[in-house]
Write a protein that holds these residues in place. Structure first.
Motif, mmCIF file in Angstrom:
data_model
loop_
_atom_site.group_PDB
_atom_site.id
_atom_site.type_symbol
_atom_site.label_atom_id
_atom_site.label_comp_id
_atom_site.label_asym_id
_atom_site.label_seq_id
_atom_site.Cartn_x
_atom_site.Cartn_y
_atom_site.Cartn_z
ATOM 1 N N TYR A 171 10.112 7.150 -7.451
ATOM 2 C CA TYR A 171 11.100 6.112 -7.408
ATOM 3 C C TYR A 171 11.905 6.345 -8.577
ATOM 4 O O TYR A 171 11.427 6.266 -9.875
ATOM 5 N N GLU A 172 13.288 6.319 -8.478
ATOM 6 C CA GLU A 172 14.211 6.521 -9.659
ATOM 7 C C GLU A 172 14.169 5.381 -10.528
ATOM 8 O O GLU A 172 14.449 5.537 -11.778
ATOM 9 N N GLU A 173 13.741 4.010 -10.047
ATOM 10 C CA GLU A 173 13.476 2.989 -10.958
ATOM 11 C C GLU A 173 12.474 3.062 -12.027
ATOM 12 O O GLU A 173 12.330 2.637 -13.124
ATOM 13 N N LEU A 174 11.412 4.090 -11.850
ATOM 14 C CA LEU A 174 10.294 4.365 -12.421
ATOM 15 C C LEU A 174 10.682 5.510 -13.548
ATOM 16 O O LEU A 174 10.032 5.713 -14.394
ATOM 17 N N ARG A 175 12.037 6.041 -13.146
ATOM 18 C CA ARG A 175 12.121 7.299 -14.418
ATOM 19 C C ARG A 175 12.446 6.784 -15.824
ATOM 20 O O ARG A 175 11.593 7.539 -16.712
ATOM 21 N N PRO A 176 12.926 5.679 -16.249
ATOM 22 C CA PRO A 176 12.691 5.388 -17.758
ATOM 23 C C PRO A 176 11.340 5.184 -18.074
ATOM 24 O O PRO A 176 11.107 5.967 -19.303
ATOM 25 N N LEU A 177 10.426 4.765 -17.432
ATOM 26 C CA LEU A 177 9.090 4.228 -17.758
ATOM 27 C C LEU A 177 8.224 5.888 -17.799
ATOM 28 O O LEU A 177 7.459 6.248 -18.924
ATOM 29 N N LEU A 178 8.559 6.925 -16.868
ATOM 30 C CA LEU A 178 8.067 8.213 -17.007
ATOM 31 C C LEU A 178 8.454 9.013 -17.903
ATOM 32 O O LEU A 178 7.770 9.668 -18.384
ATOM 33 N N VAL A 179 9.937 8.697 -18.395
ATOM 34 C CA VAL A 179 10.335 9.424 -19.468
ATOM 35 C C VAL A 179 9.586 9.238 -20.598
ATOM 36 O O VAL A 179 9.091 9.908 -21.607
ATOM 37 N N ARG A 180 9.541 7.531 -20.946
ATOM 38 C CA ARG A 180 8.661 7.375 -22.074
ATOM 39 C C ARG A 180 7.306 7.949 -22.173
ATOM 40 O O ARG A 180 6.606 8.154 -23.209
ATOM 41 N N VAL A 181 6.525 7.873 -20.849
ATOM 42 C CA VAL A 181 5.263 8.478 -20.655
ATOM 43 C C VAL A 181 5.162 9.996 -21.272
ATOM 44 O O VAL A 181 4.263 10.314 -22.004
ATOM 45 N N ASN A 235 0.829 -1.124 0.257
ATOM 46 C CA ASN A 235 0.013 0.095 -0.153
ATOM 47 C C ASN A 235 1.023 1.622 -0.001
ATOM 48 O O ASN A 235 0.567 2.153 -0.854
ATOM 49 N N ASP A 236 1.793 1.356 0.960
ATOM 50 C CA ASP A 236 2.966 2.231 1.110
ATOM 51 C C ASP A 236 3.647 2.593 -0.466
ATOM 52 O O ASP A 236 3.942 3.833 -0.833
ATOM 53 N N LEU A 237 4.055 1.456 -1.049
ATOM 54 C CA LEU A 237 4.570 1.386 -2.298
ATOM 55 C C LEU A 237 3.590 1.857 -3.438
ATOM 56 O O LEU A 237 4.395 2.739 -4.385
ATOM 57 N N ILE A 238 2.561 1.735 -3.499
ATOM 58 C CA ILE A 238 1.649 1.907 -4.702
ATOM 59 C C ILE A 238 1.001 3.255 -4.486
ATOM 60 O O ILE A 238 0.491 3.874 -5.709
ATOM 61 N N ALA A 239 0.923 3.804 -3.284
ATOM 62 C CA ALA A 239 0.370 5.106 -2.979
ATOM 63 C C ALA A 239 1.102 6.354 -3.950
ATOM 64 O O ALA A 239 0.322 6.868 -4.495
ATOM 65 N N PRO A 240 2.250 6.359 -3.987
ATOM 66 C CA PRO A 240 2.873 7.390 -4.760
ATOM 67 C C PRO A 240 2.662 7.278 -6.041
ATOM 68 O O PRO A 240 2.629 8.084 -6.803
ATOM 69 N N ILE A 241 2.534 5.992 -6.689
ATOM 70 C CA ILE A 241 2.377 5.642 -8.284
ATOM 71 C C ILE A 241 1.032 6.065 -8.617
ATOM 72 O O ILE A 241 0.946 6.526 -9.438
ATOM 73 N N ASN A 242 -0.062 5.788 -7.681
ATOM 74 C CA ASN A 242 -1.364 6.070 -7.817
ATOM 75 C C ASN A 242 -1.433 7.624 -7.894
ATOM 76 O O ASN A 242 -2.432 8.011 -8.515
ATOM 77 N N ALA A 243 -0.721 8.219 -7.259
ATOM 78 C CA ALA A 243 -0.778 9.782 -7.191
ATOM 79 C C ALA A 243 0.017 10.456 -8.006
ATOM 80 O O ALA A 243 0.312 11.866 -8.208
ATOM 81 N N LEU A 244 0.772 9.807 -8.985
ATOM 82 C CA LEU A 244 1.428 10.369 -10.143
ATOM 83 C C LEU A 244 0.559 11.400 -11.043
ATOM 84 O O LEU A 244 -0.425 10.968 -11.226
ATOM 85 N N ASP A 245 1.211 12.470 -11.499
ATOM 86 C CA ASP A 245 0.656 13.316 -12.513
ATOM 87 C C ASP A 245 1.029 12.671 -13.812
ATOM 88 O O ASP A 245 2.157 13.300 -14.113
ATOM 89 N N LEU A 246 0.102 11.984 -14.581
ATOM 90 C CA LEU A 246 0.643 11.423 -15.664
ATOM 91 C C LEU A 246 0.893 12.542 -16.903
ATOM 92 O O LEU A 246 1.343 12.358 -17.855
ATOM 93 N N GLU A 247 0.285 13.586 -16.822
ATOM 94 C CA GLU A 247 0.233 14.691 -17.583
ATOM 95 C C GLU A 247 1.739 15.354 -17.595
ATOM 96 O O GLU A 247 2.187 15.766 -18.479
ATOM 97 N N HIS A 248 2.152 15.355 -16.194
ATOM 98 C CA HIS A 248 3.665 15.917 -15.960
ATOM 99 C C HIS A 248 4.331 14.941 -15.451
ATOM 100 O O HIS A 248 4.410 15.233 -14.151
ATOM 101 N N PRO A 249 4.548 13.653 -15.704
ATOM 102 C CA PRO A 249 5.057 12.689 -15.058
ATOM 103 C C PRO A 249 6.482 12.844 -14.539
ATOM 104 O O PRO A 249 6.995 12.377 -13.393
ATOM 105 N N LEU A 250 7.234 13.782 -15.055
ATOM 106 C CA LEU A 250 8.770 13.983 -14.749
ATOM 107 C C LEU A 250 8.688 15.095 -13.605
ATOM 108 O O LEU A 250 9.965 15.549 -13.133
ATOM 109 N N ARG A 251 7.724 15.784 -13.211
ATOM 110 C CA ARG A 251 7.650 16.852 -12.254
ATOM 111 C C ARG A 251 8.018 16.381 -10.793
ATOM 112 O O ARG A 251 8.669 17.117 -10.329
ATOM 113 N N GLU A 252 7.704 15.195 -10.520
ATOM 114 C CA GLU A 252 8.033 14.603 -9.120
ATOM 115 C C GLU A 252 7.976 12.983 -9.662
ATOM 116 O O GLU A 252 6.793 12.243 -9.426
ATOM 117 N N VAL A 253 9.456 12.601 -9.467
ATOM 118 C CA VAL A 253 9.603 11.108 -9.578
ATOM 119 C C VAL A 253 9.691 10.480 -8.079
ATOM 120 O O VAL A 253 10.738 10.687 -7.484
#
Length: 460
Positions: A195-205, A175-193
């Motif tokens: 988890y660094e592991e998600l950065r490549p995915l967010l760059v693609r988004v 729950n603690d892990l998924i909460a920040p992912i669910n709160a991601l702003d997909l329109e501006h995904p790189l505004r607040e990353v």
């Protein structure tokens, strides 16, 4: 994801607990076993020392009750003389026992013997006395297997407790892990990353968002161009149709004098020709836009095409006393002969139309930095700098009144632009008011590159 983490976590917990339990059991049991054997050996020495000091009378029932070990004394033939646990008369001869035989030969012998169920093990330590008799001391303990089996109940309770704790911790952690992912702003995904592991995915988004935004903008522009094109087509078609309709109505109602009929007929013919040219250009432009994925290229000599264009424009040029010439040498490109002819013709036709009487139009073909080119240069009216970027738009005219006088449809240079793009040709324009215009097409793809591209497009 939560179920996978729970499954993997539970597997690791069970595996870790079992491995830890077995490892600890073996280590502890080994230490206990070594200590027990040493204790039996020491007791055997104590008893031997007592017998040497007090004789066989030292072995009594009371001495046997003082220790957990079993003390047995046998003569050299294996007959049991004393046993701390059983009546010697009831015991069989020990001469065939391995520890007895070893002690009789070497003075000392020992052996571990398991019970039939392997739940117990007995350690025997035998010493040969000075008079040849054999003293044996033995102790029975649980085997390592029985020791571990007896701990399985506690192990099971401990494992269930750990698994329950693991379940709650996994629930909280996921729950603690998924909460920040669910709160991601997909329109501006790189505004607040988060988890660094998600950065490549967010760059693609983010790149996908930009691509979608560009596509939406292109669609809007295409829709705006479509509406503008439809409006322009309606306007351009409406003008000659109204003229034809007006002249025809006057003639039908007898409002045109006999001597004026040829003039009015000529106007109708002129407007009909203008209408026909406009429809032909619209159809040609539509075909160019639709042939993007249906290209069938072949070698084309652009010098021959240039001469053919000049030949067809010769009559128009002579009417305005314009000198038209072709310079250069044969050059081949991969392309569509009909489309290239339309492109070359429209460039040269524009030069003739917008060059005043007595002017010159020079067509040249050659190579520029290894790439074939087609160039048309005139000394006509020229194009203002602020208009040069728009002359390739559909229906755009620098001088609308002059264009109508010359019979232009406003689509010629738009056809040139699309044809050049189809053939990967760079389109260059140089002009200044009163100093003429130069339009040049430089073909970037040579024959081999064109063939490769053509084969690739056909494979798709």
């Amino acid at each position: 994801m939560k179920q996978k983490i729970l499954n993997h976590g539970s597997f690791l917990v069970v595996l870790s607990v079992l491995l830890t339990f077995f490892a600890a059991s073996f280590v502890m049991y080994d230490k206990f076993n070594v200590s027990m054997k040493q204790g039996v050996r020491d007791e055997a020495e104590y008893v031997k020392t007592g017998m040497e000091a007090f004789g066989e009378n030292y072995l009594t029932k009371e001495v046997g009750d003082l220790t957990e070990t079993r003390i047995t004394l046998a003569d050299a033939d294996g007959k049991v003389l004393f046993d701390s646990e059983k009546d010697p008369e009831m015991l069989e001869n020990h001469s065939n026992r391995p520890e007895f035989i070893q002690a009789a030969k070497e003075g000392y012998g020992e052996l571990v013997r398991f019970s039939d169920t392997f739940s117990k093990q007995t350690f025997y330590c035998a010493l040969r006395l000075d008079d040849g008799k054999i003293l044996r001391v033995a102790r029975t303990t649980d085997s390592v297997f029985h020791t571990m089996m007896s701990g399985f109940t506690l192990l099971g309770i401990l494992m269930i407790g750990i698994l329950l704790l693991d379940f709650f911790l996994v629930q909280k952690q996921t729950n603690d892990l998924i909460a920040p992912i669910n709160a991601l702003d997909l329109e501006h995904p790189l505004r607040e990353v988060c988890y660094e592991e998600l950065r490549p995915l967010l760059v693609r988004v983010d790149q996908q968002n930009e691509q979608i935004a560009r596509q939406i903008e292109e669609l809007k522009e295409a829709e705006a161009m479509r509406r503008e094109f439809s409006a322009n087509v309606s306007h351009e078609l409406k003008t000659p149709l109204m003229s034809i309709s007006g002249y025809a109505e006057l003639m039908m109602n007898g409002m045109v004098p006999e001597d004026k009929v040829p003039e009015f007929s000529g106007r109708i013919y002129h407007e009909a020709g203008r209408l026909s040219s406009l429809v032909a250009d619209i159809i040609q432009l539509s075909r160019l836009e639709e042939k993007g994925s249906e290209l069938d290229f072949a070698p084309v000599d652009i010098y021959d095409l240039a001469q053919e264009v000049a030949s067809h424009l010769q009559a128009s040029a002579e009417k305005k006393k314009i000198s038209i010439s072709v310079e250069g040498e044969p050059e081949q490109v991969e392309g569509m002969s009909q489309v290239l002819y339309e492109v070359f013709y429209n460039v040269a036709d524009n030069a003739v139309r917008y060059t005043e009487e007595g002017g010159t139009v020079r067509i040249s073909v050659g190579k520029k930095k290894g790439h074939p080119y087609y160039r048309v240069e005139d000394n006509g009216i020229g194009i203002p700098e602020n208009e040069q970027k728009r002359v390739f738009e559909r229906f755009y005219r620098v001088d609308k009144s002059h264009s109508r006088e010359t019979g232009g449809t406003g689509l010629g240079l738009s056809i040139v632009k699309h044809g050049a793009a189809m053939h990967h040709a760079d389109l260059q324009l140089k002009s200044a008011p009163g100093n003429g215009t130069l339009i040049e097409l430089v073909f970037q793809a040579n024959s081999n590159e064109s063939n490769v591209r053509k084969n690739r497009e056909k494979s798709f």
